[in-house]
Design a protein around this motif. Structure first.
Motif, PDB file in Angstrom:
ATOM      1  N   PRO A 123       0.825  -1.213   0.000  1.00  0.00           N
ATOM      2  CA  PRO A 123       0.000   0.000   0.000  1.00  0.00           C
ATOM      3  C   PRO A 123       0.861   1.265   0.000  1.00  0.00           C
ATOM      4  O   PRO A 123       1.772   1.401   0.818  1.00  0.00           O
ATOM      5  CB  PRO A 123      -0.800  -0.118   1.308  1.00  0.00           C
ATOM      6  N   GLY A 124       0.605   2.137  -0.944  1.00  0.00           N
ATOM      7  CA  GLY A 124       1.301   3.420  -0.992  1.00  0.00           C
ATOM      8  C   GLY A 124       2.659   3.401  -1.649  1.00  0.00           C
ATOM      9  O   GLY A 124       3.256   4.461  -1.893  1.00  0.00           O
ATOM     10  N   ALA A 125       3.168   2.210  -1.974  1.00  0.00           N
ATOM     11  CA  ALA A 125       4.536   2.134  -2.503  1.00  0.00           C
ATOM     12  C   ALA A 125       4.671   2.846  -3.850  1.00  0.00           C
ATOM     13  O   ALA A 125       5.643   3.562  -4.090  1.00  0.00           O
ATOM     14  CB  ALA A 125       4.958   0.675  -2.634  1.00  0.00           C
ATOM     15  N   LEU A 126       3.679   2.663  -4.707  1.00  0.00           N
ATOM     16  CA  LEU A 126       3.788   3.233  -6.054  1.00  0.00           C
ATOM     17  C   LEU A 126       3.741   4.758  -6.020  1.00  0.00           C
ATOM     18  O   LEU A 126       4.270   5.416  -6.915  1.00  0.00           O
ATOM     19  CB  LEU A 126       2.657   2.690  -6.939  1.00  0.00           C
ATOM     20  N   GLU A 127       3.111   5.302  -4.979  1.00  0.00           N
ATOM     21  CA  GLU A 127       3.040   6.753  -4.856  1.00  0.00           C
ATOM     22  C   GLU A 127       4.291   7.316  -4.168  1.00  0.00           C
ATOM     23  O   GLU A 127       4.653   8.472  -4.370  1.00  0.00           O
ATOM     24  CB  GLU A 127       1.810   7.165  -4.051  1.00  0.00           C
ATOM     25  N   ALA A 128       4.933   6.498  -3.359  1.00  0.00           N
ATOM     26  CA  ALA A 128       6.071   6.981  -2.569  1.00  0.00           C
ATOM     27  C   ALA A 128       7.409   6.805  -3.282  1.00  0.00           C
ATOM     28  O   ALA A 128       8.353   7.563  -3.043  1.00  0.00           O
ATOM     29  CB  ALA A 128       6.116   6.247  -1.226  1.00  0.00           C
ATOM     30  N   VAL A 129       7.498   5.809  -4.142  1.00  0.00           N
ATOM     31  CA  VAL A 129       8.803   5.421  -4.689  1.00  0.00           C
ATOM     32  C   VAL A 129       8.704   5.215  -6.198  1.00  0.00           C
ATOM     33  O   VAL A 129       7.696   4.710  -6.701  1.00  0.00           O
ATOM     34  CB  VAL A 129       9.289   4.093  -4.040  1.00  0.00           C
ATOM     35  N   THR A 130       9.744   5.621  -6.897  1.00  0.00           N
ATOM     36  CA  THR A 130       9.949   5.177  -8.267  1.00  0.00           C
ATOM     37  C   THR A 130      11.048   4.118  -8.223  1.00  0.00           C
ATOM     38  O   THR A 130      12.191   4.419  -7.877  1.00  0.00           O
ATOM     39  CB  THR A 130      10.387   6.338  -9.180  1.00  0.00           C
ATOM     40  N   LEU A 131      10.658   2.904  -8.512  1.00  0.00           N
ATOM     41  CA  LEU A 131      11.595   1.780  -8.447  1.00  0.00           C
ATOM     42  C   LEU A 131      12.012   1.394  -9.862  1.00  0.00           C
ATOM     43  O   LEU A 131      11.160   1.127 -10.713  1.00  0.00           O
ATOM     44  CB  LEU A 131      10.932   0.583  -7.757  1.00  0.00           C
ATOM     45  N   THR A 132      13.303   1.403 -10.083  1.00  0.00           N
ATOM     46  CA  THR A 132      13.850   0.964 -11.364  1.00  0.00           C
ATOM     47  C   THR A 132      14.608  -0.337 -11.127  1.00  0.00           C
ATOM     48  O   THR A 132      15.441  -0.415 -10.214  1.00  0.00           O
ATOM     49  CB  THR A 132      14.804   2.026 -11.952  1.00  0.00           C
ATOM     50  N   ILE A 133      14.299  -1.332 -11.925  1.00  0.00           N
ATOM     51  CA  ILE A 133      14.937  -2.640 -11.782  1.00  0.00           C
ATOM     52  C   ILE A 133      15.772  -2.909 -13.032  1.00  0.00           C
ATOM     53  O   ILE A 133      15.226  -2.940 -14.144  1.00  0.00           O
ATOM     54  CB  ILE A 133      13.868  -3.736 -11.611  1.00  0.00           C
TER      55      ILE A 133
END
Ligand SMILES: [Zn+2]
Length: 259
Positions: free
Chosen positions: A100-110
């Protein structure tokens, strides 16, 4: 027009992001031109994207998730004979997106694999026999048969270098493995993140001065020259990749979301 506006926005953002850190600004000025960096940014998210290729022509692929202000880069592997993190790399997108909330809090590049030729051939180095984790323009870079004639003379190293400068991550995590041991190592201002990782996984925190010198490593470049946090995650060599993920899942997600 829309792309041009976005490019202008990104350029303005780049200039103002690290006002107190001239190293970052110098590094940024040496980055590929803004068009390249922008091209990486504007492509649709949640799709694997090829950002370069290896000596033997294998693709280097990235996946981006989220649009939050905290930027984190996960590197699934850089030594081709250390693939214990491959399952974690495959599972991370779903686990991250479900928080919950991760996509709004973080831009994750893999970055799926920084050394696909090495992975294919089960070798530490790339197809030229160069250890890519010794090929970065760190202050301690040393030329050598296994380290390259000069920093970034290997295409895979250059691709990841340019990705770091384009993304300017607040945290980089790189998966490795170590013979008969497992631990979390850090460089740069990442001690609190290494401690958090250790607390959530049980992996011992092992400081860089307890490990043999690593001239030209990503940790030396990002942690000490760019002065950005980087975690080197050492799974025990031979660990089942599924177990490796289960053992570190909570810790990985915790440091991705941490400040
Ligand atoms: Zn390694």
């Amino acid at each position: 027009m829309r792309a041009a506006l976005l490019a202008a926005f990104l350029l303005v953002g780049c200039v103002g992001f690290h006002p107190r850190d001239p190293e970052w600004r110098r590094a940024k000025s040496a980055a590929p031109d803004a068009t390249d960096a922008t091209a990486v940014r504007v492509l649709p998210r949640s799709q694997w994207q090829v950002i370069g290729s290896s000596v033997e022509g294998r693709p280097l692929r990235v996946l981006r998730l989220g649009q939050g202000p905290r930027r984190v880069l996960w590197v699934g592997g850089i030594h081709g004979d250390e693939r214990e993190g491959a399952f974690a790399t495959a599972e991370l997108p779903r686990a991250f997106a479900a928080l919950p909330g991760a996509l709004e809090a973080v831009t994750l590049t893999i970055l799926e694999d920084a050394n696909p030729d090495g992975s294919q051939h089960n070798t530490r180095g790339n197809a030229n026999g160069i250890d890519l984790n010794r090929n970065y323009p760190a202050n301690n870079y040393l030329p050598g048969d296994s380290r390259g004639e000069f920093p970034l003379d290997q295409p895979e190293a250059k691709v990841l270098h340019d990705l770091v400068l384009a993304e300017r991550p607040h945290l980089v995590i790189v998966a490795h493995s170590w013979r008969k041991d497992h631990f979390i190592n850090f460089d740069g201002p990442a001690e609190h993140l290494a401690e958090l990782f250790s607390a959530r996984s049980g992996f011992r925190l092992k400081r860089s001065d307890k490990i043999a010198p690593t001239p030209g490593s990503l940790g030396s470049w990002i942690g000490h020259k760019l002065k950005q946090p980087i975690l080197t995650l050492e799974y025990e060599r031979g660990t089942d990749p599924r177990s490796a993920w289960m053992d570190t899942r909570q810790a990985i997600l915790a440091v991705i979301l941490a400040e």
